[in-house]
Write a protein that holds these residues in place. Structure first.
Motif, PDB file in Angstrom:
ATOM      1  N   GLN A  78       0.852  -1.181   0.000  1.00 35.89           N
ATOM      2  CA  GLN A  78       0.000   0.000   0.000  1.00 35.89           C
ATOM      3  C   GLN A  78       0.890   1.234   0.000  1.00 35.89           C
ATOM      4  O   GLN A  78       1.905   1.272   0.697  1.00 35.89           O
ATOM      5  N   CYS A  79       0.500   2.240  -0.777  1.00 32.14           N
ATOM      6  CA  CYS A  79       1.272   3.476  -0.881  1.00 32.14           C
ATOM      7  C   CYS A  79       0.411   4.634  -0.388  1.00 32.14           C
ATOM      8  O   CYS A  79      -0.683   4.856  -0.909  1.00 32.14           O
ATOM      9  N   LYS A  80       0.890   5.349   0.599  1.00 33.08           N
ATOM     10  CA  LYS A  80       0.124   6.440   1.188  1.00 33.08           C
ATOM     11  C   LYS A  80       0.889   7.754   1.041  1.00 33.08           C
ATOM     12  O   LYS A  80       1.973   7.908   1.592  1.00 33.08           O
ATOM     13  N   LYS A  81       0.301   8.674   0.295  1.00 32.62           N
ATOM     14  CA  LYS A  81       0.930   9.986   0.113  1.00 32.62           C
ATOM     15  C   LYS A  81       0.049  11.036   0.804  1.00 32.62           C
ATOM     16  O   LYS A  81      -0.668  11.799   0.165  1.00 32.62           O
ATOM     17  N   TYR A  82       0.104  11.035   2.128  1.00 33.35           N
ATOM     18  CA  TYR A  82      -0.703  11.934   2.933  1.00 33.35           C
ATOM     19  C   TYR A  82       0.178  13.018   3.561  1.00 33.35           C
ATOM     20  O   TYR A  82       1.400  12.896   3.616  1.00 33.35           O
ATOM     21  N   ALA A  83      -0.472  14.057   4.066  1.00 33.01           N
ATOM     22  CA  ALA A  83       0.266  15.154   4.698  1.00 33.01           C
ATOM     23  C   ALA A  83       0.649  14.827   6.139  1.00 33.01           C
ATOM     24  O   ALA A  83       1.633  15.353   6.664  1.00 33.01           O
ATOM     25  N   LYS A  84      -0.118  13.929   6.783  1.00 30.32           N
ATOM     26  CA  LYS A  84       0.126  13.594   8.187  1.00 30.32           C
ATOM     27  C   LYS A  84       0.608  12.145   8.315  1.00 30.32           C
ATOM     28  O   LYS A  84       0.341  11.313   7.448  1.00 30.32           O
ATOM     29  N   PRO A  85       1.302  11.839   9.402  1.00 30.58           N
ATOM     30  CA  PRO A  85       1.768  10.462   9.627  1.00 30.58           C
ATOM     31  C   PRO A  85       0.612   9.461   9.637  1.00 30.58           C
ATOM     32  O   PRO A  85      -0.497   9.781  10.054  1.00 30.58           O
ATOM     33  N   ILE A  86       0.892   8.257   9.186  1.00 24.52           N
ATOM     34  CA  ILE A  86      -0.111   7.203   9.118  1.00 24.52           C
ATOM     35  C   ILE A  86      -0.455   6.718  10.529  1.00 24.52           C
ATOM     36  O   ILE A  86       0.441   6.441  11.339  1.00 24.52           O
ATOM     37  N   ASN A  87      -1.750   6.596  10.817  1.00 30.87           N
ATOM     38  CA  ASN A  87      -2.178   6.167  12.153  1.00 30.87           C
ATOM     39  C   ASN A  87      -2.414   4.649  12.181  1.00 30.87           C
ATOM     40  O   ASN A  87      -2.409   3.982  11.133  1.00 30.87           O
ATOM     41  N   PRO A  88      -2.635   4.064  13.367  1.00 35.93           N
ATOM     42  CA  PRO A  88      -2.776   2.608  13.504  1.00 35.93           C
ATOM     43  C   PRO A  88      -3.894   1.988  12.677  1.00 35.93           C
ATOM     44  O   PRO A  88      -3.803   0.815  12.295  1.00 35.93           O
ATOM     45  N   ASN A  89      -4.963   2.725  12.394  1.00 33.51           N
ATOM     46  CA  ASN A  89      -6.083   2.153  11.644  1.00 33.51           C
ATOM     47  C   ASN A  89      -5.658   1.621  10.281  1.00 33.51           C
ATOM     48  O   ASN A  89      -6.145   0.584   9.823  1.00 33.51           O
ATOM     49  N   SER A 118       2.804   7.224  12.870  1.00 34.96           N
ATOM     50  CA  SER A 118       2.646   7.582  14.276  1.00 34.96           C
ATOM     51  C   SER A 118       3.271   6.478  15.123  1.00 34.96           C
ATOM     52  O   SER A 118       3.437   5.335  14.655  1.00 34.96           O
ATOM     53  N   PRO A 119       3.631   6.780  16.374  1.00 39.46           N
ATOM     54  CA  PRO A 119       4.187   5.744  17.261  1.00 39.46           C
ATOM     55  C   PRO A 119       3.264   4.535  17.392  1.00 39.46           C
ATOM     56  O   PRO A 119       3.723   3.387  17.434  1.00 39.46           O
ATOM     57  N   GLY A 120       1.949   4.787  17.435  1.00 37.13           N
ATOM     58  CA  GLY A 120       0.988   3.692  17.538  1.00 37.13           C
ATOM     59  C   GLY A 120       1.023   2.781  16.329  1.00 37.13           C
ATOM     60  O   GLY A 120       0.913   1.553  16.450  1.00 37.13           O
ATOM     61  N   ALA A 121       1.178   3.363  15.147  1.00 36.66           N
ATOM     62  CA  ALA A 121       1.255   2.568  13.918  1.00 36.66           C
ATOM     63  C   ALA A 121       2.530   1.725  13.907  1.00 36.66           C
ATOM     64  O   ALA A 121       2.502   0.542  13.555  1.00 36.66           O
ATOM     65  N   LEU A 122       3.631   2.314  14.304  1.00 36.13           N
ATOM     66  CA  LEU A 122       4.912   1.602  14.317  1.00 36.13           C
ATOM     67  C   LEU A 122       4.893   0.418  15.281  1.00 36.13           C
ATOM     68  O   LEU A 122       5.550  -0.604  15.039  1.00 36.13           O
ATOM     69  N   SER A 123       4.113   0.526  16.337  1.00 33.55           N
ATOM     70  CA  SER A 123       4.064  -0.550  17.333  1.00 33.55           C
ATOM     71  C   SER A 123       3.356  -1.801  16.808  1.00 33.55           C
ATOM     72  O   SER A 123       3.468  -2.876  17.399  1.00 33.55           O
ATOM     73  N   LEU A 124       2.639  -1.684  15.686  1.00 33.54           N
ATOM     74  CA  LEU A 124       1.863  -2.801  15.150  1.00 33.54           C
ATOM     75  C   LEU A 124       2.617  -3.635  14.104  1.00 33.54           C
ATOM     76  O   LEU A 124       2.142  -4.699  13.709  1.00 33.54           O
ATOM     77  N   ARG A 125       3.750  -3.168  13.663  1.00 34.31           N
ATOM     78  CA  ARG A 125       4.475  -3.918  12.631  1.00 34.31           C
ATOM     79  C   ARG A 125       4.991  -5.240  13.215  1.00 34.31           C
ATOM     80  O   ARG A 125       5.270  -5.358  14.404  1.00 34.31           O
ATOM     81  N   ASN A 126       5.128  -6.241  12.351  1.00 35.15           N
ATOM     82  CA  ASN A 126       5.638  -7.539  12.779  1.00 35.15           C
ATOM     83  C   ASN A 126       6.448  -8.182  11.664  1.00 35.15           C
ATOM     84  O   ASN A 126       6.849  -7.502  10.716  1.00 35.15           O
ATOM     85  N   SER A 127       6.659  -9.495  11.755  1.00 32.54           N
ATOM     86  CA  SER A 127       7.538 -10.173  10.799  1.00 32.54           C
ATOM     87  C   SER A 127       6.909 -10.357   9.417  1.00 32.54           C
ATOM     88  O   SER A 127       7.582 -10.791   8.479  1.00 32.54           O
ATOM     89  N   ARG A 128       5.628 -10.014   9.257  1.00 37.95           N
ATOM     90  CA  ARG A 128       4.973 -10.134   7.954  1.00 37.95           C
ATOM     91  C   ARG A 128       4.479  -8.792   7.419  1.00 37.95           C
ATOM     92  O   ARG A 128       4.171  -8.673   6.231  1.00 37.95           O
ATOM     93  N   VAL A 129       4.392  -7.822   8.291  1.00 38.94           N
ATOM     94  CA  VAL A 129       3.929  -6.491   7.891  1.00 38.94           C
ATOM     95  C   VAL A 129       5.030  -5.469   8.178  1.00 38.94           C
ATOM     96  O   VAL A 129       5.458  -5.318   9.323  1.00 38.94           O
ATOM     97  N   PHE A 130       5.454  -4.780   7.109  1.00 38.90           N
ATOM     98  CA  PHE A 130       6.582  -3.851   7.219  1.00 38.90           C
ATOM     99  C   PHE A 130       6.127  -2.424   6.897  1.00 38.90           C
ATOM    100  O   PHE A 130       5.358  -2.212   5.945  1.00 38.90           O
ATOM    101  N   LEU A 131       6.605  -1.481   7.665  1.00 36.54           N
ATOM    102  CA  LEU A 131       6.281  -0.069   7.465  1.00 36.54           C
ATOM    103  C   LEU A 131       7.545   0.678   7.065  1.00 36.54           C
ATOM    104  O   LEU A 131       8.567   0.596   7.750  1.00 36.54           O
ATOM    105  N   MET A 132       7.473   1.415   5.943  1.00 37.78           N
ATOM    106  CA  MET A 132       8.651   2.134   5.454  1.00 37.78           C
ATOM    107  C   MET A 132       8.271   3.561   5.108  1.00 37.78           C
ATOM    108  O   MET A 132       7.301   3.802   4.375  1.00 37.78           O
ATOM    109  N   ASP A 133       9.060   4.528   5.605  1.00 34.95           N
ATOM    110  CA  ASP A 133       8.838   5.909   5.179  1.00 34.95           C
ATOM    111  C   ASP A 133       9.568   6.121   3.859  1.00 34.95           C
ATOM    112  O   ASP A 133      10.339   5.256   3.408  1.00 34.95           O
ATOM    113  N   ILE A 134       9.346   7.243   3.238  1.00 39.12           N
ATOM    114  CA  ILE A 134       9.856   7.450   1.884  1.00 39.12           C
ATOM    115  C   ILE A 134      11.379   7.467   1.823  1.00 39.12           C
ATOM    116  O   ILE A 134      11.987   6.993   0.868  1.00 39.12           O
TER     117      ILE A 134
END
Length: 280
Positions: free
Chosen positions: A208-219, A245-261
């Motif tokens: 998924q690619c998100k080009k938003y103005a604010k940090p991505i939240n846990p939802n 957001s810190p909450g979003a980062l806390s949800l990542r695991n060995s199958r779901v990866f979060l990367m900033d640009i």
């Protein structure tokens, strides 16, 4: 001339970057590709510029097309040669494609005189223009130069900032392909929350690619977990232009990866493989 939708913000930025020359053609060059325009705008017409931009973008996304950056550290005399060569070639064939409209009109009259008929004149002009753009060694050299500029620009946040949300998705897929990861951008509608699909070593990876103005939240991350299951994928990535957001980062695991640009811009194949193999 091709028509395209204009973003007001992007147009104002292009006008600002164009400096003292705010002619419609020069502003259009900075709108199309400000990184390339900074280097060669004053040395070629809009038609030649557009051709170089389109060709270089295609080659830049081609993983089999590699160029040594240092080979194309062109100096001003070589840039001037682009303009002079274009003038010399087109003068010989009685067609002048550069900035002077009056000269182009006179050239057309010459063609009409030697080759009767308006239709023949137009066909000749179009044919010779295409021959020049596609076979001139000078143009080919500057296409390769532009590829270097494109590749360098992609390592800068400003390049990604200028992309629309759709261009962002396509560029993410292109970057993966350039790395040697088979990927494609989904059509954009009815994609079930998947913007890019990749295959590597028999594993299905959704992105998924998100080009938003604010940090991505846990939802958004929770939704990605659901998409991972529904699409029967092995791994999922969420690439965000604005971070997490810190909450979003806390949800990542060995199958779901979060990367900033910034991380994604500098992502290499070996790092990608280590991520999905859980070696990092």
């Amino acid at each position: 001339m091709k028509k395209f939708k204009v973003s007001v913000d992007k147009y104002l930025m292009a006008k600002s970057l164009a400096g003292s020359d705010i002619s419609s053609d020069n502003v259009a060059k900075f709108y199309i590709n400000p990184f390339l325009a900074k280097k060669i705008s004053e040395y070629c017409s809009l038609e030649i510029f557009r051709h170089i931009d389109e060709e270089s973008k295609q080659l830049s996304n081609n993983s089999n097309h590699t160029i040594e950056q240092k080979t194309f550290n062109l100096e001003k005399p070589e840039l001037i040669n682009l303009k002079n060569t274009a003038k010399a070639y087109l003068y010989v064939v009685f067609v002048f494609m550069n900035d002077s409209k009056s000269t182009e009109f006179l050239s057309s009259l010459v063609i009409s005189f030697f080759f009767p008929g308006f239709i023949l004149m137009m066909i000749t002009h179009s044919m010779l223009s295409k021959i020049y753009l596609n076979f001139s060694p000078t143009i080919k050299k500057f296409v390769d130069y532009a590829v270097c500029i494109q590749n360098d620009a992609k390592k800068q946040v400003d390049y990604w900032k200028l992309l629309s949300w759709r261009e962002f998705e396509i560029e993410v897929a292109s970057h993966l392909n350039k790395m040697g990861i088979e990927a494609y951008a989904t059509p954009g509608s009815g994609d079930k929350g998947v913007d890019v699909v990749a295959q590597h070593n028999g594993k299905k990876i959704i992105i998924q690619c998100k080009k938003y103005a604010k940090p991505i939240n846990p939802n958004f991350v929770r939704e990605l977990f659901g998409t991972l299951v529904s699409e029967s994928a092995d791994y999922a990535f969420l690439v965000s232009f604005s971070g997490f957001s810190p909450g979003a980062l806390s949800l990542r695991n060995s199958r779901v990866f979060l990367m900033d640009i910034d991380d994604f811009m500098h992502l290499e194949k070996i790092t990608f493989e280590k991520l999905i193999e859980n070696d990092i």
